[in-house]
Write a protein that holds these residues in place. Structure first.
Motif, PDB file in Angstrom:
ATOM      1  N   MET A  62       9.941  34.569   4.461  1.00 26.07           N
ATOM      2  CA  MET A  62      10.567  35.018   3.235  1.00 26.07           C
ATOM      3  C   MET A  62       9.733  36.152   2.669  1.00 26.07           C
ATOM      4  SD  MET A  62      11.325  32.826  -0.231  1.00 26.07           S
ATOM      5  CE  MET A  62      12.603  31.816   0.481  1.00 26.07           C
ATOM      6  N   GLY A  63      10.363  37.295   2.389  1.00 28.09           N
ATOM      7  CA  GLY A  63       9.652  38.455   1.882  1.00 28.09           C
ATOM      8  C   GLY A  63       9.300  38.310   0.416  1.00 28.09           C
ATOM      9  N   ALA A  64       8.421  39.202  -0.062  1.00 29.43           N
ATOM     10  CA  ALA A  64       7.979  39.137  -1.446  1.00 29.43           C
ATOM     11  C   ALA A  64       9.151  39.321  -2.407  1.00 29.43           C
ATOM     12  CB  ALA A  64       6.909  40.196  -1.706  1.00 29.43           C
ATOM     13  N   HIS A  65      10.093  40.197  -2.066  1.00 28.75           N
ATOM     14  CA  HIS A  65      11.252  40.416  -2.931  1.00 28.75           C
ATOM     15  C   HIS A  65      12.075  39.135  -3.056  1.00 28.75           C
ATOM     16  CE1 HIS A  65      14.407  42.516  -4.996  1.00 28.75           C
ATOM     17  NE2 HIS A  65      15.293  42.079  -4.119  1.00 28.75           N
ATOM     18  N   GLN A  66      12.272  38.424  -1.960  1.00 27.92           N
ATOM     19  CA  GLN A  66      13.024  37.176  -1.995  1.00 27.92           C
ATOM     20  C   GLN A  66      12.273  36.117  -2.784  1.00 27.92           C
ATOM     21  OE1 GLN A  66      13.422  36.875   2.275  1.00 27.92           O
ATOM     22  NE2 GLN A  66      15.646  36.841   2.050  1.00 27.92           N
ATOM     23  N   ARG A  67      10.957  36.032  -2.616  1.00 28.63           N
ATOM     24  CA  ARG A  67      10.160  35.046  -3.346  1.00 28.63           C
ATOM     25  C   ARG A  67      10.265  35.274  -4.841  1.00 28.63           C
ATOM     26  NH1 ARG A  67       5.915  35.508   0.744  1.00 28.63           N
ATOM     27  NH2 ARG A  67       5.130  37.174  -0.534  1.00 28.63           N
ATOM     28  N   ALA A  68      10.263  36.526  -5.263  1.00 21.61           N
ATOM     29  CA  ALA A  68      10.321  36.824  -6.687  1.00 21.61           C
ATOM     30  C   ALA A  68      11.646  36.363  -7.285  1.00 21.61           C
ATOM     31  CB  ALA A  68      10.124  38.315  -6.911  1.00 21.61           C
ATOM     32  N   LYS A  69      12.710  36.352  -6.506  1.00 21.27           N
ATOM     33  CA  LYS A  69      14.018  35.946  -6.994  1.00 21.27           C
ATOM     34  C   LYS A  69      14.243  34.441  -6.905  1.00 21.27           C
ATOM     35  CE  LYS A  69      17.168  39.571  -6.492  1.00 21.27           C
ATOM     36  NZ  LYS A  69      18.355  40.036  -5.824  1.00 21.27           N
ATOM     37  N   LEU A  70      13.364  33.715  -6.237  1.00 19.55           N
ATOM     38  CA  LEU A  70      13.537  32.281  -6.046  1.00 19.55           C
ATOM     39  C   LEU A  70      13.526  31.561  -7.390  1.00 19.55           C
ATOM     40  CD1 LEU A  70      13.633  29.834  -4.111  1.00 19.55           C
ATOM     41  CD2 LEU A  70      11.154  29.818  -4.231  1.00 19.55           C
ATOM     42  N   GLU A  71      14.521  30.731  -7.605  1.00 11.71           N
ATOM     43  CA  GLU A  71      14.557  29.913  -8.801  1.00 11.71           C
ATOM     44  C   GLU A  71      14.331  28.468  -8.400  1.00 11.71           C
ATOM     45  OE1 GLU A  71      17.547  30.505 -11.685  1.00 11.71           O
ATOM     46  OE2 GLU A  71      17.717  32.637 -11.230  1.00 11.71           O
ATOM     47  N   CYS A  72      13.320  27.860  -8.964  1.00 13.66           N
ATOM     48  CA  CYS A  72      12.986  26.475  -8.650  1.00 13.66           C
ATOM     49  C   CYS A  72      13.310  25.610  -9.858  1.00 13.66           C
ATOM     50  CB  CYS A  72      11.512  26.346  -8.313  1.00 13.66           C
ATOM     51  SG  CYS A  72      11.026  27.289  -6.880  1.00 13.66           S
ATOM     52  N   ASP A  73      13.981  24.522  -9.590  1.00 12.13           N
ATOM     53  CA  ASP A  73      14.353  23.587 -10.641  1.00 12.13           C
ATOM     54  C   ASP A  73      13.821  22.203 -10.299  1.00 12.13           C
ATOM     55  OD1 ASP A  73      15.996  25.392 -12.230  1.00 12.13           O
ATOM     56  OD2 ASP A  73      17.386  25.327 -10.540  1.00 12.13           O
ATOM     57  N   ASN A  74      13.562  21.397 -11.331  1.00  9.90           N
ATOM     58  CA  ASN A  74      13.105  20.028 -11.115  1.00  9.90           C
ATOM     59  C   ASN A  74      14.111  19.255 -10.282  1.00  9.90           C
ATOM     60  OD1 ASN A  74      10.539  19.638 -12.333  1.00  9.90           O
ATOM     61  ND2 ASN A  74      11.510  19.959 -14.305  1.00  9.90           N
ATOM     62  N   GLY A  75      13.588  18.558  -9.291  1.00  7.72           N
ATOM     63  CA  GLY A  75      14.409  17.714  -8.443  1.00  7.72           C
ATOM     64  C   GLY A  75      15.033  18.427  -7.263  1.00  7.72           C
ATOM     65  N   MET A  76      14.816  19.724  -7.137  1.00  8.86           N
ATOM     66  CA  MET A  76      15.389  20.428  -5.994  1.00  8.86           C
ATOM     67  C   MET A  76      14.626  20.026  -4.735  1.00  8.86           C
ATOM     68  SD  MET A  76      13.969  24.360  -6.330  1.00  8.86           S
ATOM     69  CE  MET A  76      14.838  24.915  -4.892  1.00  8.86           C
ATOM     70  N   PRO A  77      15.259  20.081  -3.558  1.00  9.17           N
ATOM     71  CA  PRO A  77      14.551  19.747  -2.320  1.00  9.17           C
ATOM     72  C   PRO A  77      13.344  20.665  -2.123  1.00  9.17           C
ATOM     73  CG  PRO A  77      16.904  19.807  -1.928  1.00  9.17           C
ATOM     74  CD  PRO A  77      16.671  20.365  -3.317  1.00  9.17           C
ATOM     75  N   ALA A  78      12.198  20.070  -1.870  1.00  5.99           N
ATOM     76  CA  ALA A  78      10.973  20.848  -1.708  1.00  5.99           C
ATOM     77  C   ALA A  78      11.099  21.867  -0.586  1.00  5.99           C
ATOM     78  CB  ALA A  78       9.791  19.914  -1.453  1.00  5.99           C
ATOM     79  N   ALA A  79      11.871  21.547   0.441  1.00  5.90           N
ATOM     80  CA  ALA A  79      12.038  22.465   1.564  1.00  5.90           C
ATOM     81  C   ALA A  79      12.725  23.762   1.138  1.00  5.90           C
ATOM     82  CB  ALA A  79      12.840  21.794   2.669  1.00  5.90           C
ATOM     83  N   GLY A 106      11.749  16.014   0.426  1.00  6.64           N
ATOM     84  CA  GLY A 106      12.331  15.345  -0.734  1.00  6.64           C
ATOM     85  C   GLY A 106      12.244  16.202  -1.978  1.00  6.64           C
ATOM     86  N   PRO A 107      12.519  15.628  -3.125  1.00  3.66           N
ATOM     87  CA  PRO A 107      12.556  16.407  -4.357  1.00  3.66           C
ATOM     88  C   PRO A 107      11.172  16.887  -4.792  1.00  3.66           C
ATOM     89  CG  PRO A 107      12.813  14.082  -4.852  1.00  3.66           C
ATOM     90  CD  PRO A 107      12.839  14.220  -3.351  1.00  3.66           C
ATOM     91  N   ALA A 108      11.172  18.034  -5.446  1.00  6.95           N
ATOM     92  CA  ALA A 108       9.949  18.590  -6.023  1.00  6.95           C
ATOM     93  C   ALA A 108      10.099  18.626  -7.535  1.00  6.95           C
ATOM     94  CB  ALA A 108       9.697  19.992  -5.492  1.00  6.95           C
ATOM     95  N   LEU A 109       9.018  18.357  -8.218  1.00  4.22           N
ATOM     96  CA  LEU A 109       8.977  18.508  -9.667  1.00  4.22           C
ATOM     97  C   LEU A 109       8.247  19.807  -9.967  1.00  4.22           C
ATOM     98  CD1 LEU A 109       8.117  14.856 -10.723  1.00  4.22           C
ATOM     99  CD2 LEU A 109      10.346  15.986 -10.695  1.00  4.22           C
TER     100      LEU A 109
END
Length: 84
Positions: free
Chosen positions: A1-18, A58-61
């Protein structure tokens, strides 16, 4: 995953850690050899993700740095000793 894609990543509580992507998960050196521990990772947006090491997909907090700092200070102060 490139830096541009990482910057756009949105992480929410309970989303799969993968789905969090290319982050470095780490655990405490005090973790037991049975793998019963949690792992943490710095996220590109400055927050911290936490997952169960036994269920890496599994889920990530997701926590802010301030929330993690408060938890770590509480652990150092013995606030959670009765849970162990």
């Amino acid at each position: 995953m490139g830096a541009h894609q990482r910057a756009k990543l949105e992480c929410d509580n309970g989303m799969p850690a993968a789905q969090i992507g290319d982050v470095r998960w780490r655990k405490s050196g005090r973790s037991n050899p049975n793998g019963e521990c949690v792992e943490l990772a710095d996220l590109p947006d400055g927050r911290v993700a936490m997952r169960n090491s036994r269920f890496p997909c599994g889920p990530a907090l997701v926590y802010t740095k301030a929330e993690i700092a408060a938890f770590i200070q509480g652990a150092k102060d013995g606030d959670f000793d009765d849970l162990a």
